[in-house]
Design a protein around this motif. Structure first.
Motif, PDB file in Angstrom:
ATOM      1  N   UNK A  87       0.769  -1.235   0.000  1.00  0.00           N
ATOM      2  CA  UNK A  87       0.000   0.000   0.000  1.00  0.00           C
ATOM      3  C   UNK A  87       0.799   1.283   0.000  1.00  0.00           C
ATOM      4  N   UNK A  88       2.112   1.163  -0.237  1.00  0.00           N
ATOM      5  CA  UNK A  88       2.930   2.383  -0.275  1.00  0.00           C
ATOM      6  C   UNK A  88       3.812   2.378  -1.523  1.00  0.00           C
ATOM      7  N   UNK A  89       4.111   3.575  -2.001  1.00  0.00           N
ATOM      8  CA  UNK A  89       5.027   3.674  -3.140  1.00  0.00           C
ATOM      9  C   UNK A  89       6.423   3.288  -2.688  1.00  0.00           C
ATOM     10  N   UNK A  90       7.153   2.635  -3.601  1.00  0.00           N
ATOM     11  CA  UNK A  90       8.497   2.170  -3.250  1.00  0.00           C
ATOM     12  C   UNK A  90       9.602   3.013  -3.872  1.00  0.00           C
ATOM     13  N   UNK A  91       9.232   3.986  -4.701  1.00  0.00           N
ATOM     14  CA  UNK A  91      10.248   4.772  -5.390  1.00  0.00           C
ATOM     15  C   UNK A  91      10.587   4.216  -6.761  1.00  0.00           C
ATOM     16  N   UNK A  92      10.035   3.062  -7.089  1.00  0.00           N
ATOM     17  CA  UNK A  92      10.266   2.467  -8.414  1.00  0.00           C
ATOM     18  C   UNK A  92       9.078   2.804  -9.314  1.00  0.00           C
ATOM     19  N   UNK A  93       9.212   2.602 -10.614  1.00  0.00           N
ATOM     20  CA  UNK A  93       8.171   3.076 -11.526  1.00  0.00           C
ATOM     21  C   UNK A  93       6.810   2.437 -11.269  1.00  0.00           C
ATOM     22  N   UNK A  94       5.797   3.275 -11.306  1.00  0.00           N
ATOM     23  CA  UNK A  94       4.428   2.852 -11.071  1.00  0.00           C
ATOM     24  C   UNK A  94       3.751   2.695 -12.428  1.00  0.00           C
ATOM     25  N   UNK A  95       3.387   1.472 -12.729  1.00  0.00           N
ATOM     26  CA  UNK A  95       2.732   1.209 -14.005  1.00  0.00           C
ATOM     27  C   UNK A  95       1.226   1.150 -13.799  1.00  0.00           C
ATOM     28  N   UNK A  96       0.521   1.963 -14.551  1.00  0.00           N
ATOM     29  CA  UNK A  96      -0.945   2.036 -14.458  1.00  0.00           C
ATOM     30  C   UNK A  96      -1.544   1.554 -15.774  1.00  0.00           C
ATOM     31  N   UNK A  97      -2.581   0.751 -15.690  1.00  0.00           N
ATOM     32  CA  UNK A  97      -3.212   0.259 -16.910  1.00  0.00           C
ATOM     33  C   UNK A  97      -4.720   0.367 -16.794  1.00  0.00           C
ATOM     34  N   UNK A  98      -5.325   0.809 -17.885  1.00  0.00           N
ATOM     35  CA  UNK A  98      -6.781   0.891 -17.986  1.00  0.00           C
ATOM     36  C   UNK A  98      -7.170   0.136 -19.245  1.00  0.00           C
ATOM     37  N   UNK A  99      -7.954  -0.904 -19.090  1.00  0.00           N
ATOM     38  CA  UNK A  99      -8.348  -1.661 -20.272  1.00  0.00           C
ATOM     39  C   UNK A  99      -9.456  -0.935 -21.024  1.00  0.00           C
ATOM     40  N   UNK A 100      -9.382  -1.002 -22.339  1.00  0.00           N
ATOM     41  CA  UNK A 100     -10.440  -0.434 -23.167  1.00  0.00           C
ATOM     42  C   UNK A 100     -11.554  -1.451 -23.299  1.00  0.00           C
ATOM     43  N   UNK A 101     -12.772  -0.997 -23.149  1.00  0.00           N
ATOM     44  CA  UNK A 101     -13.878  -1.950 -23.191  1.00  0.00           C
ATOM     45  C   UNK A 101     -14.804  -1.722 -24.369  1.00  0.00           C
ATOM     46  N   UNK A 102     -15.302  -0.509 -24.468  1.00  0.00           N
ATOM     47  CA  UNK A 102     -16.364  -0.256 -25.446  1.00  0.00           C
ATOM     48  C   UNK A 102     -15.761   0.271 -26.742  1.00  0.00           C
ATOM     49  N   UNK A 103     -15.181  -0.644 -27.499  1.00  0.00           N
ATOM     50  CA  UNK A 103     -14.471  -0.225 -28.709  1.00  0.00           C
ATOM     51  C   UNK A 103     -15.303  -0.533 -29.941  1.00  0.00           C
ATOM     52  N   UNK A 104     -16.164   0.365 -30.297  1.00  0.00           N
ATOM     53  CA  UNK A 104     -16.959   0.088 -31.501  1.00  0.00           C
ATOM     54  C   UNK A 104     -16.210   0.560 -32.730  1.00  0.00           C
ATOM     55  N   UNK A 105     -15.235  -0.181 -33.132  1.00  0.00           N
ATOM     56  CA  UNK A 105     -14.390   0.259 -34.240  1.00  0.00           C
ATOM     57  C   UNK A 105     -15.184   0.452 -35.515  1.00  0.00           C
ATOM     58  N   UNK A 106     -16.268  -0.254 -35.622  1.00  0.00           N
ATOM     59  CA  UNK A 106     -17.025  -0.148 -36.870  1.00  0.00           C
ATOM     60  C   UNK A 106     -17.531   1.270 -37.096  1.00  0.00           C
ATOM     61  N   UNK A 107     -17.799   1.981 -35.994  1.00  0.00           N
ATOM     62  CA  UNK A 107     -18.271   3.351 -36.148  1.00  0.00           C
ATOM     63  C   UNK A 107     -17.276   4.206 -36.929  1.00  0.00           C
ATOM     64  N   UNK A 108     -16.058   3.769 -36.940  1.00  0.00           N
ATOM     65  CA  UNK A 108     -15.025   4.622 -37.516  1.00  0.00           C
ATOM     66  C   UNK A 108     -14.597   4.171 -38.911  1.00  0.00           C
ATOM     67  N   UNK A 109     -15.307   3.183 -39.439  1.00  0.00           N
ATOM     68  CA  UNK A 109     -14.818   2.576 -40.676  1.00  0.00           C
ATOM     69  C   UNK A 109     -14.563   3.598 -41.781  1.00  0.00           C
ATOM     70  N   UNK A 110     -15.431   4.607 -41.925  1.00  0.00           N
ATOM     71  CA  UNK A 110     -15.202   5.517 -43.042  1.00  0.00           C
ATOM     72  C   UNK A 110     -14.062   6.500 -42.787  1.00  0.00           C
ATOM     73  N   UNK A 111     -13.700   6.596 -41.529  1.00  0.00           N
ATOM     74  CA  UNK A 111     -12.542   7.420 -41.186  1.00  0.00           C
ATOM     75  C   UNK A 111     -11.267   6.788 -41.736  1.00  0.00           C
ATOM     76  N   UNK A 112     -11.363   5.490 -41.998  1.00  0.00           N
ATOM     77  CA  UNK A 112     -10.164   4.781 -42.456  1.00  0.00           C
ATOM     78  C   UNK A 112      -9.633   5.361 -43.755  1.00  0.00           C
ATOM     79  N   UNK A 113     -10.563   5.833 -44.595  1.00  0.00           N
ATOM     80  CA  UNK A 113     -10.074   6.295 -45.896  1.00  0.00           C
ATOM     81  C   UNK A 113     -10.010   7.817 -46.007  1.00  0.00           C
ATOM     82  N   UNK A 114     -10.964   8.529 -45.397  1.00  0.00           N
ATOM     83  CA  UNK A 114     -10.980   9.988 -45.566  1.00  0.00           C
ATOM     84  C   UNK A 114     -10.495  10.694 -44.302  1.00  0.00           C
ATOM     85  N   UNK A 115      -9.942  11.864 -44.493  1.00  0.00           N
ATOM     86  CA  UNK A 115      -9.402  12.631 -43.372  1.00  0.00           C
ATOM     87  C   UNK A 115     -10.472  13.515 -42.764  1.00  0.00           C
TER      88      UNK A 115
END
Lengths: 352, 352, 352, 352
Positions: C74-102
């Motif tokens: 429960x305490x910091x040790x002075x060494x690097x603290x790695x934090x991770x947040x998993x992505x859950x709601x990734x509706x990549x399909x919503x972005x399909x047309x972004x793939x080709x146009x800017x």
């Protein structure tokens, strides 16, 4: 990060070529309020200065340092300290033939290969003259770590090592080789004279001990105290090897021989580790050793090529140290001081 | 600059403790468009993985790497590549007595002295397990320098050196010691067995050669290729010495012996310099050598103190490598790859 | 130095793409001994999380943070603290047309121009999702500066500014706009609703005040507190302007109006300077203001080109914030915390 | 990382105080082979030099720059370029009363609070004189980016803005205000005269446009081109605000107004973004705007305290610019050049 800067928090940037108008260093991150004037720096430069004995190059440089910024009324202000040393004895003509042909063992070829242009006068930026700027900067670093005393000396010259049982610290300042063993110093005198007469040169090993370093300086993983020392020492001209504590000899010990047992104090019953465990100082003396190759500038002709790729031979006339390791002693001390002062500040930042 | 990051432009930040949930690395600055998937990384981790022979620790880790960012459709995108390896076989109970007493030769005491707190499970951050993250990161570095081939091997174990005249590159992969001399490998097998039975441990020297490095990588004064290599190698757990080219032996040569004469090509008639002159690569093979102390974890009781300063003895049970130098081989290669890839980018930045 | 790391001593490296498996941050240089668990971080992420009102994107992310390293019991040790947040709601399909146009206003074109490859799913690395990693890291920074309290809020939305005389700090948490003026919040509700219905978007200005910063943090010349804040704030997605203290309005004052007179204490009679003089904190509240452009993702068709250079139009469907400035509030606070914690350590390093 | 160095790869370290013997800069990382002599630098310094019109301080400095290293036969060698400008007209006596009392708006109090010591002569390190070193360094940066042309000018003085429809680039060099609108310049002349006579001072807004920047410079997340520009501009003395493109006005636009539509070319139909999207240049002109507060040195007495905390009043005599924004124009250009040259090298490193 940059090519010519050193240190995490105590940042030293050196500049200058062997035969340019001047060389210098900018020391950034120095704590404020330290008493500092040129007289705190000059003695270290004098110790490094060439031409002090017949065993070093006869180039004459006063090496007078000037402080151009960062102090006020004799104290550091916390702003960058600019140090400048003007070059005086620049006999560029001595180097004229270096302009076209590459001196083996020197950086002539690699600088050309990298940059396509090279200041061939005295080696330019690759000259050991650059180390004067480090020595000047390190004089400031020493003020940051008054609790530490640093002492370097030669333990080997031309393959002839000192007798450890004859180690006498008082001898170090008593001979031109910074040698703690009077008998060895006498032998080395002869060896260096012979090498010079033969137009040859010799290598050497410098040992450096820092006493008074408290436990806790250094940091994992890439700011380890030994990692920083290795980079610092290997960056010195002609350095080819660095050891901490027992170094390569540690690889020849069994686990129980190498372990530095602890007793209450805390104290250690030995110091095979050279004062560093896991990249962090243990409170024991910090011990580093640096191997210097023989001076590459020799009077013996060596096969080489010129800038156009034609084969030729070269004899490096100029004025040179028959054993650069001798003059490396104050430079090794300087790099030790810079690393320790920097790590002290780094430790204070993180751990208060 | 930071404590756990390495490299000028190809920046690798490693994180994780021996017995935490995972370890990992973030690789920033990687060029875009390189084909990269886990299968490019896994073989290097497998090579480093413990438990592959009776001469290494029996800790079992699958060491499966996951790429969490920085690639798209199998190619690097130029954004940071996050690598994670979950820890599996964490027998923290084995380390319970380490919680109170300091293991000589380990970082236990110094971490406590620095931070006032220490993850004692398996050495925490100071464990060699951290090097898995470096090996994973270096797999990416290798993709940046396809022109370079890197090979490391043991040249000495327990003070017993290989016979250079018996050097056979094909032997390196044929024995558990990465030893290019079959006869030496046979002797070492016996030596390591004996050391393990005696509850002792042995040191080793690893040599690493990088072929294909063009002339021009590296930079004066504090970004010298050899300075970077020295820092990189000395940052490996248990490393106590680093040499470039002839290293300490260069200090025992005369100037004419040490000079690497040049002929048209350009080519060099020898490589005492280890491929680096003035901190810049010469086009010859880059040669580094690293000394590893004997494993500090031994079954022989060693006098030590506990956190309260009381004297005691410690025996390090757990599962350990009798010679950490053996498993350091892929780590030395990894650090070579990281340094070279970084310097390639640095050279391209400045010199186009 | 590296592209995705921030800070001098408290180094935060973020990684991850909008639609990759996870995002995260490595926090290096944190002092040891600080009480830290996920519960210290999660509330800040919850504050930033999308989908909490109808005025922000409906993307649903639990944004659960995991600490993977750097703490022990429960305490910091002075060494690097790695934090991770998993992505859950990734509706990549919503972005399909972004793939080709800017998408105009987005980084689509520039990423392609730079890297020649682009993770088009949700903007990849250029997505504001990256700021979750900053918010998580800043939760740790806050532990380093318990003497400081930081508060950000919107002072302008769609060109409609708050009435400073109606400033009520308690209102900030009482409406979905972090608005200290209840009347303005009511107007903004209508404005945002209208913009969303019209398929348009609005810009905003966020103000951030840090109370409790002692005099003395910051350093000349390129580590000025205001310089670091400017870089920090401008690095937030959609930021187009940064002010310190009176900012651009200071350019419209006469010298005597702008001067913050001093009285014994020391205290200042005004704070036009925003708590920073010469790049160093004065002991007054540190005040920064950041302008955010309107969300670039709009339902109105905009002329653009595709990857092959052909002209087309684009409508950005997906789920988007009609006013990114609203969700920028906790990110602005995060960057303030990161800069201040870093500068505190930097000050301690140099000045003890 | 260090306090007085700037840039990722093109690293500029400045040093020096207003009334010390000299000021200077070390420029490291410059590509080799560029034609460079003092005549390439001097014109930029002359443009910045004080005393050129009655609207700027009457301090007389020749500001002669000397190149002390890093060139050979008129070309850069790739080694650090040391630049030095000697201080000449140091009337320290003018500042004697500043020694004890703090000038509101200046860094006097904060330097004392931080360092406990302060070079009060002319503001010491916090003087705008330091910017001469930047202008000199930037002259070198310009050589690295010959494809880019940079032009800065005043768009507002004392709250009086130019008429954009009257913008005439030729006017910029034709009046002492670098003003592109002749009518505004005439009004400003009167305003500055009045302010000076009244012992007051005025603020200003400088705009800077860089044409010719190709698409692709800059990098996520913390090396964004706009983030670097923000830090660079905010580090200039008296700067209080920075905008990119439409800046704060962008926060007042609707999403469709702000979107810079694209057509084949690629070309953009507008440039609200100021040439930067997602931190990376788009190929459009890069536009930044910087707000400068009114000069803090004024003849009107201002309540303040002395070093002992006693209340007093101060009038800043000396010689001062009634509007520091005027002389900031070449400094803004300098910082733009330094950022762009650095980012060009950074881009080349990663993307070849």
């Amino acid at each position: 990060m940059s090519f010519n800067s050193f240190g995490h928090l105590l940042r030293v940037t050196t500049w200058g070529e062997s035969h340019g108008p001047a060389i210098g260093a900018v020391v950034d991150g120095c704590p404020p309020g330290l008493a500092l004037s040129e007289t705190d720096i000059q003695p270290w430069l004098d110790k490094r200065r060439p031409g002090t004995s017949r065993f070093t190059t006869q180039r004459r440089e006063a090496d007078q340092v000037r402080i151009l910024s960062g102090t006020f009324e004799g104290r550091t202000t916390g702003t960058p300290i600019s140090l400048m040393i003007e070059n005086e004895d620049q006999r560029s003509k001595d180097y004229s033939e270096v302009a076209s042909a590459y001196r083996p063992g020197h950086a002539d070829f690699t600088y050309d290969a990298k940059y396509g242009i090279r200041d061939w006068r005295g080696g330019g930026r690759s000259s050991a003259r650059e180390t004067a700027a480090r020595v000047a900067a390190a004089a400031i670093a020493r003020l940051i770590i008054p609790e530490v005393s640093i002492r370097a000396y030669l333990v080997e010259l031309g393959g002839d090592a000192i007798d450890r049982s004859a180690f006498d610290a008082d001898q170090i300042g008593a001979n031109p080789f910074h040698c703690p063993d009077a008998a060895a110093a006498a032998r080395w005198e002869q060896a260096v004279d012979e090498a010079r007469k033969a137009g040859s040169s010799l290598g050497a090993v410098v040992e450096c001990v820092a006493d008074g370093v408290p436990a806790g300086w250094g940091a994992p993983v890439y700011a380890k105290l030994d990692g920083d020392l290795a980079a610092a020492m290997m960056s010195i001209n002609a350095a080819k090897g660095v050891e901490i504590g027992d170094g390569f000899d540690a690889a020849r010990l069994g686990g129980e021989e190498n372990a530095d047992a602890m007793r209450a104090g805390p104290k250690f019953l030995s110091n095979h580790a050279g004062g560093i465990l896991g990249g962090i100082s243990s409170g024991q003396p910090v011990v580093a050793r640096v191997a210097f190759k023989p001076t590459s500038s020799i009077l013996t002709p060596v096969p080489t090529i010129d800038r156009d790729g034609n084969e030729t031979e070269i004899v490096t006339k100029g004025r040179h140290d028959p054993c650069v390791g001798i003059r490396a002693v104050p430079v090794v001390e300087a790099m030790m001081a810079l690393v320790l002062a920097d790590q002290k500040l780094l430790h204070r930042a993180q751990c208060g």
